[in-house]
Design a protein around this motif. Sequence first.
Motif, PDB file in Angstrom:
ATOM      1  N   UNK A 196       0.829  -1.211   0.000  1.00  0.00           N
ATOM      2  CA  UNK A 196       0.000   0.000   0.000  1.00  0.00           C
ATOM      3  C   UNK A 196       0.859   1.256   0.000  1.00  0.00           C
ATOM      4  N   UNK A 197       1.918   1.249   0.823  1.00  0.00           N
ATOM      5  CA  UNK A 197       2.802   2.419   0.894  1.00  0.00           C
ATOM      6  C   UNK A 197       3.475   2.665  -0.450  1.00  0.00           C
ATOM      7  N   UNK A 198       3.929   1.607  -1.090  1.00  0.00           N
ATOM      8  CA  UNK A 198       4.609   1.754  -2.386  1.00  0.00           C
ATOM      9  C   UNK A 198       3.649   2.268  -3.447  1.00  0.00           C
ATOM     10  N   UNK A 199       2.419   1.778  -3.438  1.00  0.00           N
ATOM     11  CA  UNK A 199       1.439   2.265  -4.403  1.00  0.00           C
ATOM     12  C   UNK A 199       1.136   3.749  -4.192  1.00  0.00           C
ATOM     13  N   UNK A 200       1.062   4.159  -2.931  1.00  0.00           N
ATOM     14  CA  UNK A 200       0.804   5.565  -2.636  1.00  0.00           C
ATOM     15  C   UNK A 200       1.973   6.435  -3.092  1.00  0.00           C
ATOM     16  N   UNK A 201       3.198   5.950  -2.889  1.00  0.00           N
ATOM     17  CA  UNK A 201       4.386   6.726  -3.235  1.00  0.00           C
ATOM     18  C   UNK A 201       4.723   6.678  -4.723  1.00  0.00           C
ATOM     19  N   UNK A 202       4.152   5.712  -5.440  1.00  0.00           N
ATOM     20  CA  UNK A 202       4.546   5.493  -6.836  1.00  0.00           C
ATOM     21  C   UNK A 202       4.228   6.677  -7.732  1.00  0.00           C
ATOM     22  N   UNK A 203       3.209   7.456  -7.365  1.00  0.00           N
ATOM     23  CA  UNK A 203       2.869   8.610  -8.184  1.00  0.00           C
ATOM     24  C   UNK A 203       4.012   9.604  -8.265  1.00  0.00           C
TER      25      UNK A 203
END
Length: 276
Positions: A196-203
């Motif tokens: 979840x953290x990586x998906x949030x930061x991926x932007x």
Amino acid sequence: MRVLADEAVGVLVEAALAKGARRLQKAVRMVEKGEDDAIHQVRVACRRLRSDLRLFRKLLAGESTNALRAELAALAQACGEARDLEVIAALVKESSTSEDDPEHLASILDTLTAGLEQASARSSEVVLGERTATLLRRLETAPELSPKARTTCGEALPELLDGAARQFAREADKLQPWTADDDWHEVRLLAKRVRYAANTCATVLGDEAKATAVQAARYQELLGQHQDHCAAADALTSLAAAAEPQLAFTLGRLVERHRAARKPLREEFLSLYHRA
């Protein structure tokens, strides 16, 4: 919303939490309409939003964050029993063989289905209740940011994502084939948090964060299958305690089947993790 690396991380915090609130609102509307998989989507939305609140906890001011996470946890828990019973019933069907008594299997599935229907009704009542409505209203308010939220995304996000990854690695390093089920479950939750953290930061962080999310999803998938078998074994053991002897024998066979399924999943995870 596209956020740039040189923008204040508070911009991403506000965008991510607003997106999480919308996701939860949409899932609640699904429950209102009686749509398939609605209860599960509420649970997922709660977990995603809780993960973002945890990820950004040092960037948020005030005392409301812990209270929000507690409310989201309570709502997710209220939706958990129905989802678990649905998964367990599916696993029982998949793991049954021609050697199992068909009448016993039908009885077990009837019991699980009845429990699922009752749990779904309880979950819907909670989701559509005033406590959830109050939570949704609270989530409409923009979060209060701390001074640290003025740090740029490019500076803040790698540290936040790395922190989640390190916590996962610390616990994953401890796993052995004989480690207790609860410890494996904890590592699954940490893998989900990294994803979840990586998906949030991926932007902002792009391909590196996306790669982290993909790897965490692979871990989560294996550990999720492991947890499903653990939950099935526990639930069937509980049913066996009150069953007549012949039915208890069939339940015991199913329990052993699900317990045996843990071993190859543990081996596959450890191989994948230590190869990464």
